[in-house]
Design a protein around this motif. Structure first.
Motif, short mmCIF file in Angstrom:
data_model
loop_
_atom_site.label_atom_id
_atom_site.label_comp_id
_atom_site.label_asym_id
_atom_site.label_seq_id
_atom_site.Cartn_x
_atom_site.Cartn_y
_atom_site.Cartn_z
N ASP A 1 -23.89 -30.52 -9.27
CA ASP A 1 -24.19 -30.03 -10.63
C ASP A 1 -24.81 -31.14 -11.46
OD1 ASP A 1 -23.06 -27.70 -9.89
OD2 ASP A 1 -21.15 -28.01 -10.96
N MET A 2 -24.27 -32.32 -11.28
CA MET A 2 -24.80 -33.45 -12.06
C MET A 2 -26.26 -33.71 -11.69
SD MET A 2 -23.36 -37.31 -12.32
CE MET A 2 -24.16 -38.49 -13.38
N LYS A 3 -26.56 -33.63 -10.40
CA LYS A 3 -27.94 -33.85 -9.97
C LYS A 3 -28.88 -32.77 -10.51
CE LYS A 3 -27.23 -36.43 -5.70
NZ LYS A 3 -27.35 -36.34 -4.24
N LYS A 4 -28.39 -31.53 -10.51
CA LYS A 4 -29.24 -30.44 -11.03
C LYS A 4 -29.57 -30.67 -12.50
CE LYS A 4 -27.87 -26.70 -8.06
NZ LYS A 4 -26.68 -25.91 -7.93
N GLN A 5 -28.55 -31.10 -13.24
CA GLN A 5 -28.75 -31.39 -14.67
C GLN A 5 -29.74 -32.55 -14.85
OE1 GLN A 5 -26.96 -29.74 -17.36
NE2 GLN A 5 -28.63 -30.71 -18.48
N LEU A 6 -29.54 -33.59 -14.04
CA LEU A 6 -30.43 -34.76 -14.13
C LEU A 6 -31.86 -34.34 -13.81
CD1 LEU A 6 -30.87 -37.81 -14.45
CD2 LEU A 6 -30.23 -38.11 -12.06
N LEU A 7 -32.01 -33.53 -12.78
CA LEU A 7 -33.34 -33.05 -12.40
C LEU A 7 -33.98 -32.29 -13.56
CD1 LEU A 7 -35.62 -32.34 -10.43
CD2 LEU A 7 -34.22 -30.46 -9.58
N SER B 1 -12.90 -33.58 -11.81
CA SER B 1 -13.42 -32.24 -11.52
C SER B 1 -14.95 -32.26 -11.31
CB SER B 1 -13.06 -31.29 -12.66
OG SER B 1 -13.73 -31.69 -13.85
N ILE B 2 -15.53 -33.41 -11.34
CA ILE B 2 -17.01 -33.48 -11.27
C ILE B 2 -17.54 -32.96 -9.94
CG2 ILE B 2 -17.12 -35.87 -10.33
CD1 ILE B 2 -19.52 -36.26 -12.35
N ARG B 3 -18.70 -32.26 -10.02
CA ARG B 3 -19.40 -31.88 -8.78
C ARG B 3 -20.75 -32.55 -8.84
NH1 ARG B 3 -18.07 -25.59 -8.13
NH2 ARG B 3 -20.34 -25.57 -8.07
#
Ligand code: TYM
Length: 330
Positions: free
Chosen positions: A270-276, A265-267
């Protein structure tokens, strides 16, 4: 007391690889050991930098070292070129270093490939200058990233050869060191190998990157078409993103994305936004400190001056003893 030593070439701004591969370990160790950290400006000469750049970069990198937590009261922080004794030791060590062992190093072979028009002798003898840096203070531990492992092996070989040749137990055999366990290799943002300036500015995160630069780099990072089945193996690009996230995000956040990867279910957006967000939080205080220290020229010059004096004291002692061992009596 054991001695630790490490250094970096003043190539410009420090990136996450420099920080996690070498600097952070050193900062943690400086509480307990006799510590030397230096700016390897002699090593940079293999690339023929122009004089103004060389001088600016030394101060720039010093401000970054200090911002990351190197403490001039606990460690000897110095510029390699202000300790000319290292050149003398380099010359002695070159006499017992074989051209064959230098030619076989991965870093040398890679440099030849990247730069066929500038294969100078300094490049070939880069490992013996590095050995001189380390042995000059008879260091035991050397916090470095994985890419330097082979150079440390050569340093040990040279030290051992010197000891054997002169029948003395003079140089300790130094170990590449990482606080946690294995030496680390911080990946780049484009799925290619290690984070490194020479592999692409856009895939490298510098400690000085501001929010907008970070955003551009992270949002552009390579991904794949997403997991095709539950618990599938990650591609290199995605593993790299997770590795970077593990550096700056809370464990439960990383776990949340691991879980969503595993149930497909990963997007990645979203992961990049969190990492940023987490990377920016991590870098913001460093950026501030770097800015503040960079503008304090008087303080930086003072550190360079004090560091040179302290480093030369130890260097002169080693050179005196080495000359004696070799047989120079005057
Ligand atoms: P330099 O300037 O290339 O790299 C400085 C340090 O950063 C580490 N590093 C990394 N670690 C993990 N992942 C990465 N992607 C990454 N990129 C860089 C390097 O391993 C290194 O520790 N030859 C040294 C400078 C040097 C030195 C020495 C170090 C000269 N003499 C004596 C220790 C002892 C170098 O390549 O620096």
């Amino acid at each position: 007391m054991e001695t630790i030593l490490s250094g970096m070439r003043p190539t410009g701004d420090l990136h996450l690889g420099n920080y996690y591969g070498a600097l952070l370990n050193f900062v943690k160790l400086q509480e307990k050991y006799d510590c030397y950290f230096f700016i390897a400006d002699f090593h940079l000469l293999t690339t023929h930098p122009n004089p103004a750049d060389l001088n600016n970069n030394v101060r720039k990198i010093l401000a970054q070292y200090l911002a990351c937590g190197l403490d001039p009261d606990k460690s000897t922080i110095y510029v390699q070129s202000s300790v000319p004794e290292v050149a003398e030791l380099y010359m002695y060590l070159n006499m017992i270093t074989y051209v064959g062992e230098l030619e076989r190093t991965t870093a040398f072979k890679e440099k030849i490939r990247q730069n066929p028009n500038n294969i100078n002798a300094g490049l070939l003898t880069y490992p013996s200058l590095m050995a001189a840096d380390i042995l000059l203070h008879r260091a035991n531990k050397v916090p470095v990233g994985k890419d330097q492992q082979q150079h440390l092996e050569i340093t040990r070989d040279i030290a051992e050869r010197f000891n054997r040749m002169y029948k003395q137990d003079y140089f300790p055999l130094p170990q590449a060191f990482n606080f946690e366990r294995e030496l680390v290799k911080i990946p780049s943002l484009d799925g290619n190998g290690k984070m490194s300036k020479s592999y692409g500015e856009q895939a490298t995160i510098y400690l000085t990157d501001d929010t907008s630069v970070l955003k551009k780099k992270i949002m552009k990072a390579k991904t794949d078409e997403g997991p095709q089945s539950p618990n599938s193996q990650k591609s290199v690009e995605i593993e790299n993103l997770f590795s970077l996230m593990r550096l700056v995000s809370k464990q439960e956040i990383v776990q949340q994305f691991e879980d969503s990867y595993n149930d497909c279910s990963i997007r990645y957006g979203d992961m990049k936004k969190q990492l940023l967000q987490d990377m920016d939080l991590f870098l913001a205080p460093l950026r501030e400190k770097i800015k503040e220290l960079s503008s304090n020229e008087t303080y930086l010059n003072k550190i360079i001056h004090i560091g040179a004096e302290k480093a030369r004291e130890s260097a002169k002692k080693t050179i005196r003893e080495v000359r004696e061992i070799i047989g120079f009596k005057i």
